[in-house]
Structures are given as structure tokens and as C-alpha cells.
Scaffold this motif. Structure first.
Motif, PDB file in Angstrom:
ATOM      1  N   ILE A  92      -7.508 -11.481  -6.581  1.00  9.60           N
ATOM      2  CA  ILE A  92      -7.865 -10.084  -6.295  1.00  9.60           C
ATOM      3  C   ILE A  92      -6.779  -9.180  -6.896  1.00  9.60           C
ATOM      4  O   ILE A  92      -5.590  -9.448  -6.721  1.00  9.60           O
ATOM      5  CB  ILE A  92      -7.933  -9.807  -4.777  1.00  9.60           C
ATOM      6  CG1 ILE A  92      -8.972 -10.713  -4.097  1.00  9.60           C
ATOM      7  CG2 ILE A  92      -8.253  -8.342  -4.509  1.00  9.60           C
ATOM      8  CD1 ILE A  92      -9.082 -10.505  -2.577  1.00  9.60           C
ATOM      9  N   THR A  93      -7.195  -8.125  -7.599  1.00 11.43           N
ATOM     10  CA  THR A  93      -6.213  -7.142  -8.085  1.00 11.43           C
ATOM     11  C   THR A  93      -6.153  -5.981  -7.098  1.00 11.43           C
ATOM     12  O   THR A  93      -7.170  -5.323  -6.849  1.00 11.43           O
ATOM     13  CB  THR A  93      -6.603  -6.613  -9.484  1.00 11.43           C
ATOM     14  OG1 THR A  93      -6.669  -7.717 -10.377  1.00 11.43           O
ATOM     15  CG2 THR A  93      -5.580  -5.596  -9.993  1.00 11.43           C
ATOM     16  N   PRO A  94      -4.988  -5.738  -6.504  1.00  9.38           N
ATOM     17  CA  PRO A  94      -4.876  -4.561  -5.636  1.00  9.38           C
ATOM     18  C   PRO A  94      -4.656  -3.305  -6.473  1.00  9.38           C
ATOM     19  O   PRO A  94      -3.792  -3.264  -7.349  1.00  9.38           O
ATOM     20  CB  PRO A  94      -3.654  -4.875  -4.763  1.00  9.38           C
ATOM     21  CG  PRO A  94      -2.834  -5.833  -5.551  1.00  9.38           C
ATOM     22  CD  PRO A  94      -3.729  -6.511  -6.564  1.00  9.38           C
ATOM     23  N   LEU A  95      -5.473  -2.307  -6.192  1.00 12.64           N
ATOM     24  CA  LEU A  95      -5.448  -1.068  -6.980  1.00 12.64           C
ATOM     25  C   LEU A  95      -5.358   0.085  -5.990  1.00 12.64           C
ATOM     26  O   LEU A  95      -6.172   0.181  -5.076  1.00 12.64           O
ATOM     27  CB  LEU A  95      -6.754  -1.020  -7.798  1.00 12.64           C
ATOM     28  CG  LEU A  95      -7.192   0.247  -8.496  1.00 12.64           C
ATOM     29  CD1 LEU A  95      -6.118   0.781  -9.417  1.00 12.64           C
ATOM     30  CD2 LEU A  95      -8.458  -0.038  -9.311  1.00 12.64           C
ATOM     31  N   THR A  96      -4.347   0.906  -6.150  1.00 12.85           N
ATOM     32  CA  THR A  96      -4.234   2.015  -5.199  1.00 12.85           C
ATOM     33  C   THR A  96      -4.357   3.370  -5.886  1.00 12.85           C
ATOM     34  O   THR A  96      -3.895   3.559  -7.015  1.00 12.85           O
ATOM     35  CB  THR A  96      -2.922   1.957  -4.376  1.00 12.85           C
ATOM     36  OG1 THR A  96      -3.001   2.932  -3.325  1.00 12.85           O
ATOM     37  CG2 THR A  96      -1.678   2.233  -5.201  1.00 12.85           C
ATOM     38  N   TYR A  97      -5.010   4.264  -5.192  1.00 11.45           N
ATOM     39  CA  TYR A  97      -5.108   5.652  -5.611  1.00 11.45           C
ATOM     40  C   TYR A  97      -3.701   6.242  -5.512  1.00 11.45           C
ATOM     41  O   TYR A  97      -2.909   5.848  -4.655  1.00 11.45           O
ATOM     42  CB  TYR A  97      -6.066   6.351  -4.642  1.00 11.45           C
ATOM     43  CG  TYR A  97      -6.495   7.754  -4.976  1.00 11.45           C
ATOM     44  CD1 TYR A  97      -6.473   8.253  -6.278  1.00 11.45           C
ATOM     45  CD2 TYR A  97      -6.970   8.584  -3.959  1.00 11.45           C
ATOM     46  CE1 TYR A  97      -6.896   9.543  -6.547  1.00 11.45           C
ATOM     47  CE2 TYR A  97      -7.398   9.879  -4.219  1.00 11.45           C
ATOM     48  CZ  TYR A  97      -7.350  10.345  -5.515  1.00 11.45           C
ATOM     49  OH  TYR A  97      -7.763  11.615  -5.781  1.00 11.45           O
ATOM     50  N   MET A  98      -3.407   7.189  -6.372  1.00 11.81           N
ATOM     51  CA  MET A  98      -2.114   7.876  -6.333  1.00 11.81           C
ATOM     52  C   MET A  98      -1.797   8.377  -4.919  1.00 11.81           C
ATOM     53  O   MET A  98      -0.642   8.417  -4.504  1.00 11.81           O
ATOM     54  CB  MET A  98      -2.183   9.038  -7.325  1.00 11.81           C
ATOM     55  CG  MET A  98      -0.926   9.805  -7.484  1.00 11.81           C
ATOM     56  SD  MET A  98       0.338   8.834  -8.293  1.00 11.81           S
ATOM     57  CE  MET A  98       0.374   9.560  -9.908  1.00 11.81           C
ATOM     58  N   ASN A  99      -2.852   8.752  -4.179  1.00  6.89           N
ATOM     59  CA  ASN A  99      -2.677   9.307  -2.834  1.00  6.89           C
ATOM     60  C   ASN A  99      -2.358   8.194  -1.839  1.00  6.89           C
ATOM     61  O   ASN A  99      -3.151   7.862  -0.952  1.00  6.89           O
ATOM     62  CB  ASN A  99      -3.954  10.033  -2.379  1.00  6.89           C
ATOM     63  CG  ASN A  99      -4.368  11.137  -3.326  1.00  6.89           C
ATOM     64  OD1 ASN A  99      -4.061  11.090  -4.514  1.00  6.89           O
ATOM     65  ND2 ASN A  99      -5.070  12.127  -2.818  1.00  6.89           N
TER      66      ASN A  99
END
Ligand code: 13P
Ligand code: SF4
Length: 377
Positions: free
Chosen positions: A142-149
């Protein structure tokens, strides 16, 4: 660094914030401008589009989160005064060079969406996904991807596990990058941006699940987690979530032919009804590029909508808010001219107040995640 002080400027006896907060807005303009001039190239002021007019008029650069992070990364100034919210100032500190200092004029300017994902909750979610065998600790699966916020700690969490950061202007590119790495994405913390982005890429709604950090196993069955391509964190922006599909129907009935454009933090049902979707910078560009006589109902924060209504009226373009009651981001609003004046006049005294400093261990991996974002752009 010591900055020369002009003898003609009157300053309060002490540079305490309380002395500023009692002063009227109109009295701030001259003082901010004077302090700005004296600070010269030592300082840049970055302003997010949601800032109030009394503040943003002093920004050397204005932009959306992505543009401001680029400006922060290339800034040469010793002081970066960030008129925006906490996560933006944190990102600027992560991207800043040694010796630069980032200042947030009011430390209470947070973001309710960023607060919806705490690092402990995210670590616990990840452990459960690892236990299910969907990924290993390092993000192979799984690739964890976070919004800038999101907090710098969450950005670091993603960077350390092969993931990255995105903003509303490059989320599609970040999703593509993540899918070229693994078959699944964990998207934090805005379920709406995640859903809108995945859907626009052609992934059907039944390919996503929503992880509720307050429920056992996120409130999702192991079977659904195994099937899902995107695991959306249950977070949202309270400003943008207020826009409803009914608002779109109502405005179209009232103003036939009007174009509805919205920020991707709006609900999927609202975005589906809209004519255009984009980051704050993109929304401005859509209106800029439209022919004279165009009319727009915009689903985003009210200060930006009101500013565009004023600025584009000269080009015979009508801009209104999608919802009559208007949506205010109360945390963006916390940055007042008094706070801005206070931090600048303190800098004139060589006094750095409200510095945002991300701890070195967090900074390293948060930088990896932010650099990946800047590279894919
Ligand atoms: P933008 O990156 O589009 O400016 O969005 C930031 C934000 O906080 C919107 O609510
Ligand atoms: Fe956060 Fe929403 Fe304000 Fe943007 S508008 S800073 S997402 S609370």
C-alpha cells in the motif's frame, strides 16, 4: 541579523501581542507597509488565497498550497512569514534552507481537516493493515499518500513508507505515481479529495472504502479492505463539506446558464454536478480565462469568492458564492493585520515570534514526501 529601524516610525512601548490586538484594522496598514519596507529582502510574506484583504495585500506571493510550497522552497529570504494555516507553515519549514526561519502570525491558525488525522491513529491503522497482510511495514503493498492538509508527522509517516504528499492541484499525478508503485493507496485525511480524484481517474466508487479512525478496524471488514483499491481516511473540510448538491440545483434555477465551479474538497455529489473543479489557483484561472459576460457560482471559501467578485467585476464577469450563507474558514481568518504587524515589527527588533519548527527527525522524512511531490509535478 540586525535591521536598521527608521526613527520616524512610532512603535508601541513593548512588542507584546496584547498591545496590538486592541488597535483598529485601519491603523495597521501604514505600519505593516513601513515594517515590510525596512525588512527588505530579509523577509518574504506568503499569502494563501483565503486570507482576508487586509492581510493578503501585503503578500509578496499569493497562491494555493502547491504554489506557496514552491515559493517557500525557492525563497532566499531569512524570514518566511506565512499568512496561511499551520500545516502550510510546517511544510515551508520542512522545505526551507538552513538558516531560514518560518513564522506563522497566529499559532492558533490550524486546520480542522488536518486535525482529523492524528499520527497515533494513522500508525494504528497501518499496523492493522500490516496484520491483515495487505502491506509490509515499508509500504510494499500500500502506498500512503497524504494531502498537504496534514501534520508534518503524517507527511513523514508517508515519506518513510515509500509514499508522498499531494495538493488539490496535483492529486491526480500523485495517484498515478502511487498506483505505479502499488495496487492500493491509503489516502489521508480528506475523503472527498481522495474520492473525487480516484473517480476522475476512472475508478468506480465500489473500489474505495472509508476508514473511520474511531471504529474497530476502521469500521471496514477485512474482505472489503482486501478488495479496495483506495482506502480513504474519514476526514473532511468543514468549510467545503457545507456545500450541497441542492445548492447547485438552486443556483442553476436562479441564474440559468451560470457555471458552477468548486474546490475538490467538496462532496463527490457536488463535484459531479459542477462544470469545473480545481484548486484555489485553478478556480481563479478558470474565471480569468473566461470571456467577458461569464457568470460563475463558486464553491469555496468566502474571502476568495468575494475578492474574485470584486476583481472580475471590471471585466464584466459575475462571481457569486454557491451557497448564500457563505463559507468562512475561521482558522485562516485568525491571521489578522494586527498579528502580521506584530510579527514584522518584532523582526525589526531582531525578535522572532511564532516560529514554526518541525523537529529534525520528522523533517527528514517529511522532506522526502514533499520532494517526491515537487518532482512528479
Ligand atoms: P488549495 O491548495 O487549493 O489552495 O487548498 C488549500 C485548502 O486548504 C483548501 O481548503
Ligand atoms: Fe482547512 Fe478547510 Fe480551512 Fe482549507 S478551508 S484550511 S481544509 S479548514
Amino acid at each position: 541579523m540586525s535591521v536598521a529601524i527608521a526613527p520616524t516610525i512610532e512603535r508601541p512601548e513593548t512588542c507584546s501581542l496584547d498591545n496590538y490586538l486592541v488597535l483598529p484594522d485601519y491603523s495597521m496598514d501604514q505600519r505593516i507597509a513601513a515594517a515590510r519596507r525596512l525588512l527588505g529582502a530579509s523577509t518574504i510574506i506568503l499569502g494563501h488565497h483565503y486570507q482576508r484583504d487586509e492581510v493578503i495585500r501585503f503578500a509578496d506571493f499569493r497562491g494555493d498550497s502547491y504554489k506557496l510550497s514552491e515559493e517557500a522552497a525557492r525563497a532566499n529570504a531569512r524570514y518566511i512569514v506565512f499568512c496561511g494555516v499551520h500545516f502550510m507553515a510546517e511544510s515551508a519549514d520542512v522545505l526551507a534552507q538552513d538558516g531560514q526561519q518560518v513564522i506563522l502570525p497566529d499559532l492558533n491558525a490550524g486546520c480542522s481537516m488536518a486535525d482529523m488525522a492524528e499520527i497515533g491513529q494513522v500508525e494504528s491503522c497501518w499496523e492493522q493493515l500490516v496484520d491483515l497482510g495487505l502491506t509490509d511495514e515499508r509500504g510494499n503493498g500500500i502506498t500512503p499518500l497524504t494531502y498537504m492538509n496534514s501534520t508534518a508527522a503524517i507527511k513523514a509517516f508517508c515519506g518513510e513508507r515509500g509514499g508522498l504528499v499531494c495538493t488539490s492541484s496535483n492529486a491526480a499525478g500523485a495517484f498515478r505515481w502511487a498506483f505505479s508503485r502499488t495496487q492500493k493507496i491509503l489516502f489521508l485525511p480528506d475523503q472527498h479529495l481522495g474520492r473525487n480524484t480516484a473517480y476522475a481517474m476512472g475508478l468506480p466508487l465500489n473500489e474505495y472504502v472509508v476508514w473511520d479512525p474511531y471504529m474497530i478496524m476502521g469500521g471496514v471488514t477485512p474482505e472489503r479492505l482486501r478488495q479496495a483499491k483506495v482506502i480513504l481516511w474519514k476526514g473532511h473540510c468543514s468549510v467545503h463539506q457545507r456545500f450541497l448538491p441542492e445548492h447547485v440545483d438552486k443556483v442553476r434555477t436562479r441564474y440559468p446558464g451560470i457555471q458552477v465551479i468548486v474546490h475538490p474538497e467538496c462532496r463527490w455529489e457536488v463535484c459531479q454536478k459542477a462544470d469545473g473543479i480545481g484548486s484555489t489557483e485553478r478556480l481563479i484561472k478558470i474565471i480569468q480565462d473566461a470571456p467577458s459576460g461569464s457568470r460563475f457560482a463558486v464553491g469555496t471559501e468566502i474571502h476568495l469568492v468575494n475578492r474574485m467578485a470584486k476583481e472580475f467585476a471590471h471585466q464584466n464577469k459575475k462571481v457569486i458564492t454557491l451557497d448564500d450563507s457563505g463559507c468562512l474558514c475561521t482558522t485562516m481568518f485568525r491571521i489578522s493585520p494586527q498579528h502580521l504587524c506584530w510579527v514584522l515589527e518584532n523582526l525589526l527588533e531582531d525578535n522572532v515570534v511564532n516560529r514554526i519548527q518541525v523537529p529534525a527527525d520528522v523533517k527528514h522524512w517529511a522532506r522526502v514526501a514533499l520532494d517526491r511531490m515537487l518532482e512528479i509535478a
